[in-house]
Design an enzyme around this catalytic site. Sequence first.
Site, PDB file in Angstrom:
ATOM      1  N   GLY A  41       2.572   2.353  10.726  1.00  0.00           N
ATOM      2  CA  GLY A  41       3.526   3.437  10.535  1.00  0.00           C
ATOM      3  C   GLY A  41       4.246   3.847  11.804  1.00  0.00           C
TER       4      GLY A  41
ATOM      5  CG  ASN B 241      -1.697   1.211   1.450  1.00  0.00           C
ATOM      6  OD1 ASN B 241      -1.783   2.051   0.554  1.00  0.00           O
ATOM      7  ND2 ASN B 241      -2.303   1.350   2.625  1.00  0.00           N
TER       8      ASN B 241
ATOM      9  CD  GLU C 151      -2.906   5.600   6.850  1.00  0.00           C
ATOM     10  OE1 GLU C 151      -2.860   5.630   5.614  1.00  0.00           O
ATOM     11  OE2 GLU C 151      -2.010   5.057   7.542  1.00  0.00           O
TER      12      GLU C 151
ATOM     13  CG  HIS D  86      -5.802   2.041   5.295  1.00  0.00           C
ATOM     14  ND1 HIS D  86      -5.345   2.997   6.168  1.00  0.00           N
ATOM     15  CD2 HIS D  86      -4.792   1.143   5.159  1.00  0.00           C
ATOM     16  CE1 HIS D  86      -4.111   2.687   6.540  1.00  0.00           C
ATOM     17  NE2 HIS D  86      -3.755   1.564   5.937  1.00  0.00           N
TER      18      HIS D  86
ATOM     19  CD  GLU E  46      -3.527  -2.389   7.434  1.00  0.00           C
ATOM     20  OE1 GLU E  46      -2.429  -2.648   6.941  1.00  0.00           O
ATOM     21  OE2 GLU E  46      -4.147  -1.342   7.199  1.00  0.00           O
TER      22      GLU E  46
ATOM     23  CE  LYS F 235      -0.176   3.274   4.790  1.00  0.00           C
ATOM     24  NZ  LYS F 235      -0.068   3.403   6.241  1.00  0.00           N
TER      25      LYS F 235
ATOM     26  CB  SER G 270       5.371  -1.615  11.890  1.00  0.00           C
ATOM     27  OG  SER G 270       4.953  -0.271  12.082  1.00  0.00           O
TER      28      SER G 270
HETATM   29  P1  PGA Z   1       2.853   0.323   7.623  1.00  0.00           P
HETATM   30  O1  PGA Z   1       1.384   0.517   6.993  1.00  0.00           O
HETATM   31  O2  PGA Z   1       3.393  -0.966   7.057  1.00  0.00           O
HETATM   32  O3  PGA Z   1       3.630   1.515   7.175  1.00  0.00           O
HETATM   33  O4  PGA Z   1       2.682   0.256   9.107  1.00  0.00           O
HETATM   34  C1  PGA Z   1       0.507  -0.560   6.805  1.00  0.00           C
HETATM   35  C2  PGA Z   1      -0.809  -0.051   6.255  1.00  0.00           C
HETATM   36  O5  PGA Z   1      -1.290   0.997   6.693  1.00  0.00           O
HETATM   37  O6  PGA Z   1      -1.415  -0.686   5.356  1.00  0.00           O
END
Ligand code: PGA
Length: 250
Positions: A173, A9, A97, A95, A167, A11, A213
């Site tokens: 992140g 992803n 976010e 997601h 998640e 983003k 992460s």
């Molecule tokens: P990350 O993001 O691997 O940077 O923690 C995962 C995601 O939000 O899909």
Amino acid sequence: MRKKFIAGNWKMNTTLDEAVALAKDVVKTMGDTSDVDIAICPPYTSLYAVSEVLKGSTVKLGAQDVHWEAKGAFTGKVSCAMLKSVGVTYVIIGHSEQRTYFHETNETVNKKVKATLAAGLLPIICVGETLEERKSGKMDAVIESHTVGAFAGISAEDALKCTIAYEPVWAIGTGETATPQQANEAHIYIRKLLTKLYGTSTAEQIRIQYGGSMKADNAKALLGQSDVDGGLIGGASLKASDFAGIVKPV
Ligand code: PGA
């Protein structure tokens, strides 16, 4: 046996040139991998160009969101037909976010899942709790509402076309990862919810990715768990060698 599925992803990262270069790197490092399903999800602006790069490789293209309506006066939105027309296979839906910053709810997730399936695209449905929810004992209830909400009105046949990404918001992140045991417990719980909805045989076939992460150095332990069927990778998908480091140990 569920085939592992690793999706990147990206983003809101990569200009057109950067996206094409990164996609080329991914194809070079992993373009003929067939024992693991791989997808990359660039921003909308690079989807078409990246789909051209992915032609002839085993890496599939995903989008990061979609609108449920077919067409019309929805400024800023993109439809399933538009995504299909540029070679998209997968769509990330719900997601955290989107839920946190852009008013995504279980209801809008469900509408997007329905539209995506109706268009012949494959949803990657994100579920997961915040740290506060985990600490206050609401984790199971949150995961249940995300999961049951997303699958409302979806047949077992269509559910098989979906991937779930667990998640935990506190691990996205942040560099903080759920332990392999924590991840697996949540995955087993999600599979129990799917069993209630669709029965064992269907639930056993639906893939559940872990996201938050995940990197080369923790991927093996996470992916080695009984119910962790892949990963949704943010930060570590922005460099082909990092991404390959997650795919390779599978
Ligand atoms: P990350 O993001 O691997 O940077 O923690 C995962 C995601 O939000 O899909």
